[in-house]
Design a protein around this motif. Sequence first.
Motif, PDB file in Angstrom:
ATOM      1  N   PHE A 254       0.810  -1.222   0.000  1.00 36.68           N
ATOM      2  CA  PHE A 254       0.000   0.000   0.000  1.00 36.68           C
ATOM      3  C   PHE A 254       0.846   1.277   0.000  1.00 36.68           C
ATOM      4  O   PHE A 254       0.351   2.336  -0.340  1.00 36.68           O
ATOM      5  CB  PHE A 254      -0.980   0.002   1.181  1.00 36.68           C
ATOM      6  N   SER A 255       2.102   1.154   0.421  1.00 37.91           N
ATOM      7  CA  SER A 255       2.927   2.369   0.324  1.00 37.91           C
ATOM      8  C   SER A 255       3.800   2.320  -0.926  1.00 37.91           C
ATOM      9  O   SER A 255       4.211   3.336  -1.451  1.00 37.91           O
ATOM     10  CB  SER A 255       3.783   2.535   1.583  1.00 37.91           C
ATOM     11  N   ARG A 256       4.076   1.109  -1.411  1.00 37.99           N
ATOM     12  CA  ARG A 256       5.027   0.969  -2.527  1.00 37.99           C
ATOM     13  C   ARG A 256       4.379   1.106  -3.898  1.00 37.99           C
ATOM     14  O   ARG A 256       5.001   1.548  -4.846  1.00 37.99           O
ATOM     15  CB  ARG A 256       5.728  -0.391  -2.451  1.00 37.99           C
ATOM     16  N   MET A 257       3.116   0.685  -4.022  1.00 37.04           N
ATOM     17  CA  MET A 257       2.526   0.609  -5.364  1.00 37.04           C
ATOM     18  C   MET A 257       1.590   1.781  -5.606  1.00 37.04           C
ATOM     19  O   MET A 257       0.557   1.906  -4.961  1.00 37.04           O
ATOM     20  CB  MET A 257       1.777  -0.715  -5.532  1.00 37.04           C
ATOM     21  N   ASP A 258       1.986   2.617  -6.559  1.00 32.53           N
ATOM     22  CA  ASP A 258       1.248   3.865  -6.777  1.00 32.53           C
ATOM     23  C   ASP A 258      -0.174   3.632  -7.298  1.00 32.53           C
ATOM     24  O   ASP A 258      -1.060   4.447  -7.073  1.00 32.53           O
ATOM     25  CB  ASP A 258       2.022   4.760  -7.752  1.00 32.53           C
ATOM     26  N   LYS A 259      -0.409   2.497  -7.980  1.00 33.61           N
ATOM     27  CA  LYS A 259      -1.747   2.299  -8.562  1.00 33.61           C
ATOM     28  C   LYS A 259      -2.723   1.613  -7.606  1.00 33.61           C
ATOM     29  O   LYS A 259      -3.917   1.556  -7.871  1.00 33.61           O
ATOM     30  CB  LYS A 259      -1.625   1.458  -9.842  1.00 33.61           C
ATOM     31  N   LEU A 260      -2.189   1.063  -6.531  1.00 34.28           N
ATOM     32  CA  LEU A 260      -3.042   0.336  -5.596  1.00 34.28           C
ATOM     33  C   LEU A 260      -3.922   1.328  -4.828  1.00 34.28           C
ATOM     34  O   LEU A 260      -3.420   2.248  -4.182  1.00 34.28           O
ATOM     35  CB  LEU A 260      -2.159  -0.454  -4.623  1.00 34.28           C
ATOM     36  N   CYS A 261      -5.234   1.150  -4.936  1.00 32.42           N
ATOM     37  CA  CYS A 261      -6.150   2.090  -4.286  1.00 32.42           C
ATOM     38  C   CYS A 261      -6.030   2.002  -2.771  1.00 32.42           C
ATOM     39  O   CYS A 261      -5.753   0.938  -2.218  1.00 32.42           O
ATOM     40  CB  CYS A 261      -7.583   1.801  -4.717  1.00 32.42           C
ATOM     41  N   ARG A 262      -6.280   3.132  -2.131  1.00 33.27           N
ATOM     42  CA  ARG A 262      -6.109   3.225  -0.678  1.00 33.27           C
ATOM     43  C   ARG A 262      -7.363   2.725   0.036  1.00 33.27           C
ATOM     44  O   ARG A 262      -8.052   3.477   0.741  1.00 33.27           O
ATOM     45  CB  ARG A 262      -5.801   4.666  -0.280  1.00 33.27           C
ATOM     46  N   HIS A 263      -7.665   1.472  -0.157  1.00 33.93           N
ATOM     47  CA  HIS A 263      -8.850   0.874   0.464  1.00 33.93           C
ATOM     48  C   HIS A 263      -8.629  -0.619   0.621  1.00 33.93           C
ATOM     49  O   HIS A 263      -8.104  -1.259  -0.278  1.00 33.93           O
ATOM     50  CB  HIS A 263     -10.084   1.105  -0.429  1.00 33.93           C
ATOM     51  N   CYS A 299       0.192   3.443   5.459  1.00 31.76           N
ATOM     52  CA  CYS A 299      -0.679   4.232   4.585  1.00 31.76           C
ATOM     53  C   CYS A 299      -1.773   4.899   5.430  1.00 31.76           C
ATOM     54  O   CYS A 299      -2.881   4.374   5.551  1.00 31.76           O
ATOM     55  CB  CYS A 299      -1.280   3.293   3.533  1.00 31.76           C
ATOM     56  N   PRO A 300      -1.453   6.055   6.039  1.00 30.63           N
ATOM     57  CA  PRO A 300      -2.380   6.664   7.006  1.00 30.63           C
ATOM     58  C   PRO A 300      -3.766   6.958   6.435  1.00 30.63           C
ATOM     59  O   PRO A 300      -4.744   6.950   7.170  1.00 30.63           O
ATOM     60  CB  PRO A 300      -1.674   7.959   7.408  1.00 30.63           C
ATOM     61  N   GLU A 301      -3.862   7.208   5.142  1.00 28.63           N
ATOM     62  CA  GLU A 301      -5.171   7.586   4.597  1.00 28.63           C
ATOM     63  C   GLU A 301      -6.009   6.376   4.175  1.00 28.63           C
ATOM     64  O   GLU A 301      -7.122   6.527   3.661  1.00 28.63           O
ATOM     65  CB  GLU A 301      -5.004   8.562   3.420  1.00 28.63           C
ATOM     66  N   ILE A 302      -5.517   5.160   4.409  1.00 24.15           N
ATOM     67  CA  ILE A 302      -6.234   3.971   3.902  1.00 24.15           C
ATOM     68  C   ILE A 302      -7.639   3.865   4.518  1.00 24.15           C
ATOM     69  O   ILE A 302      -7.830   4.123   5.712  1.00 24.15           O
ATOM     70  CB  ILE A 302      -5.418   2.675   4.166  1.00 24.15           C
ATOM     71  N   ALA A 303      -8.624   3.537   3.685  1.00 23.70           N
ATOM     72  CA  ALA A 303      -9.983   3.307   4.176  1.00 23.70           C
ATOM     73  C   ALA A 303     -10.133   1.813   4.446  1.00 23.70           C
ATOM     74  O   ALA A 303      -9.694   0.993   3.647  1.00 23.70           O
ATOM     75  CB  ALA A 303     -11.001   3.753   3.134  1.00 23.70           C
ATOM     76  N   VAL A 304     -10.746   1.503   5.586  1.00 20.67           N
ATOM     77  CA  VAL A 304     -10.933   0.095   5.946  1.00 20.67           C
ATOM     78  C   VAL A 304     -12.423  -0.177   6.071  1.00 20.67           C
ATOM     79  O   VAL A 304     -13.132   0.517   6.804  1.00 20.67           O
ATOM     80  CB  VAL A 304     -10.227  -0.235   7.285  1.00 20.67           C
ATOM     81  N   THR A 305     -12.901  -1.178   5.353  1.00 20.98           N
ATOM     82  CA  THR A 305     -14.305  -1.591   5.481  1.00 20.98           C
ATOM     83  C   THR A 305     -14.321  -3.054   5.903  1.00 20.98           C
ATOM     84  O   THR A 305     -13.327  -3.758   5.777  1.00 20.98           O
ATOM     85  CB  THR A 305     -15.069  -1.398   4.154  1.00 20.98           C
ATOM     86  N   THR A 306     -15.472  -3.481   6.416  1.00 21.77           N
ATOM     87  CA  THR A 306     -15.508  -4.847   6.963  1.00 21.77           C
ATOM     88  C   THR A 306     -16.890  -5.478   6.850  1.00 21.77           C
ATOM     89  O   THR A 306     -17.860  -4.795   6.494  1.00 21.77           O
ATOM     90  CB  THR A 306     -15.033  -4.822   8.441  1.00 21.77           C
ATOM     91  N   ASP A 307     -16.947  -6.772   7.123  1.00 21.98           N
ATOM     92  CA  ASP A 307     -18.225  -7.503   7.237  1.00 21.98           C
ATOM     93  C   ASP A 307     -18.359  -7.985   8.672  1.00 21.98           C
ATOM     94  O   ASP A 307     -17.357  -8.423   9.271  1.00 21.98           O
ATOM     95  CB  ASP A 307     -18.221  -8.769   6.362  1.00 21.98           C
ATOM     96  N   ILE A 308     -19.578  -7.933   9.192  1.00 20.06           N
ATOM     97  CA  ILE A 308     -19.825  -8.445  10.543  1.00 20.06           C
ATOM     98  C   ILE A 308     -21.095  -9.289  10.547  1.00 20.06           C
ATOM     99  O   ILE A 308     -22.085  -8.942   9.899  1.00 20.06           O
ATOM    100  CB  ILE A 308     -19.931  -7.270  11.556  1.00 20.06           C
ATOM    101  N   THR A 416     -13.571   7.749  -5.098  1.00 18.64           N
ATOM    102  CA  THR A 416     -12.225   8.149  -4.696  1.00 18.64           C
ATOM    103  C   THR A 416     -11.359   6.892  -4.652  1.00 18.64           C
ATOM    104  O   THR A 416     -11.881   5.769  -4.695  1.00 18.64           O
ATOM    105  CB  THR A 416     -12.235   8.751  -3.277  1.00 18.64           C
ATOM    106  N   SER A 417     -10.059   7.094  -4.499  1.00 16.04           N
ATOM    107  CA  SER A 417      -9.157   5.951  -4.343  1.00 16.04           C
ATOM    108  C   SER A 417      -9.581   5.129  -3.123  1.00 16.04           C
ATOM    109  O   SER A 417      -9.469   3.913  -3.101  1.00 16.04           O
ATOM    110  CB  SER A 417      -7.730   6.474  -4.182  1.00 16.04           C
TER     111      SER A 417
END
Length: 460
Positions: A254-263, A299-308, A416-417
Motif C-alpha cells: 500500500f505504500s510501494r505501489m502507486d496504482k493500488l487504491c487506498r482501500h 498508509c495513514p489515509e487507507i480506508a478500511v471496510t468490513t463484514d460483521i 475516490t481511491s
Amino acid sequence: MQTRYFYIKTIGCQMNVHDSDRIAGMMRTLGYEPILDIEKADLIFFNTCSVRGKAEQKTYSFLGSLAELKERNPGLIIGALGCVAQQEGEKLQKKMPHLDLVLGTHGYHRIPELLEQIQMKRCRISDTLWCESIDSLENLCSQEKVDQAGSGSRFVTIMRGCDNFCSYCVVPHVRGPEQSRGSGKIIEEIERAVKAGVREVTLLGQNVNSYGRKEGIESFPTLLEQVNRIKGLHRIRFTTSHPKDLSEELIRAFSRMDKLCRHIHLPVQSGSDRILKRMNRKYTREHYISKIDSLRQVCPEIAVTTDIIVGFPGETEEDFKQTLTLLEQVQFDALFAFEYSDRPNTRASGYRNKISEIEKRKRLQALMDIQQQYTLKKNRSLVGKQETILVDGISKKDKRKISDELNEKFQWTGRTSTNKVVNFIAENSLFFKDRLFPGALVCVTIEKAHANSLYGKAII
Ligand code: 5AD
Ligand code: SF4
C-alpha cells in the motif's frame, strides 16, 4: 432469422456479477441479444446466491414466478445458475419442473453445448460437475463481448473457491476448493482491457490473499507488482481478503505501489475471540487490530471496510458488546452487517444456542446505528478537500432525465481511491465537454458529506 432475446437476473457477490457479464457476452456470441422486458425473452437465466437464507429464498420466489411465463410460451428456456443451483442440483428441478437448466458454479463454459442439447433433444439438464481447470472456466467469451466494455472499470477473476471452511459459510461447499489462475493469463486479460479503455481493475477471488499458494506460483503481492507495471492502468483494487492471510509484504504494497487504491475490505465478522474461534476464523481480535495498525502505519489515509455477522449461535450480550467496542477501536469507514443465517452442510448450522430472530434484528440495528456515526464522521473529515475521482458515469438520479437537453448542472458519479462514492457537478461545461466519461479521472472539491456518499464540484 428472427432475433432471439436473453434476460439475465443476478444477485449476490461481485463474482456472480462478473460471471453474468461474461455469460451475457457468450450469449451474444451465440446470436442472442439482451432485452430488458422479461416477458419478451426467449431465454431467462437467474444467477443465484446462497450465502444467506434470504438470498436463497429469492431464488425460489423469482424462479417460481416464471412458471406462468413458461406456460404461456413453452419454447422459453429457463435456467438457474450459480450457488443455489450448485447446492440443490436436481432437487431444484424437482421442485420447479419448468426449469430447463440447473447449472452449478463450475459449468458456465458448457452453456453452448447444454443449450444445444436442450433445444435438440427437448430435455431438461442438471449439471453440477466440478471443473478441474480454472482456465477453461474463465475463458467464457472474448473481452469485446463483456458487458462492462465501455466502462472505465473491470473485474478480473484471479482465483475461485475457498479452502477455509469458516463454520457459518456455504462458499467452500458451493464454489469448491481454491484454484488460482496463472499470472500470464491474468496480465494478458488486463492488458487487453486497458487497450479497450479500462483504467481500473478489481482483482476478484473469495480469498485473494492466498492467491497462488496452493499452486506454488507467485504470491499475491508479486502478482500485484506485475499488475502495477501495466502501462495505461491507473487503479488496482482487490477483494476479498482474509485477515489471517494478510502478509506484511501485502501491507507494504500500500505504500510501494502507486496504482493500488487506498482501500481494503477486511471482513472481521466478530469482535469476540470466543466467537471468532467458533467461527473457525483463525485469528484473534488483537491480531486483527494489529494488522489494521500496520496498514495505517504504512498508509495513514487507507480506508478500511468490513463484514460483521450478528447473532452467531451462542453469541452472548458480552460477545456482542466486544463487537461494538471493536467498531469504536478500529473506526471503520463502512461496514456490511448481516444477521447470522443457518446454511446447509455448514458446521455452525449444527451448533446449539441459536439466537432468536428478534434479538438478531435488535443487534443488527444497534450495530448499524453506531457505525453510521463513524461513517459520517469519516465522510465529514473530507469536506473542503480535493479528491481524484474515477468517473463511473452520470448519477442514477440524473439518468432519468438523460433524454433532456444536455445540461451543465448534470450530476456525475465516481469513486475516490478510498472507494467513497462522490456525486458531483461540473459547472464549466465547455471545459468538461470531452473530459467527462466513464473511466475519466477528474479532480473534485468535496462540499458535503452524507451517510453513504459525498457531494462536490469538479475543478479545472
Ligand atoms: N449468515 C450470515 N452472514 C453470512 N456471511 C457469510 N455466511 C453467512 C451466514 N451464514 C457474510 C459474511 C461474509 C459475507 C460475504 O457474508 O460476513 O463476509
Ligand atoms: Fe466463506 Fe470464510 Fe471462505 Fe470467506 S474465507 S468465503 S467467509 S469460508
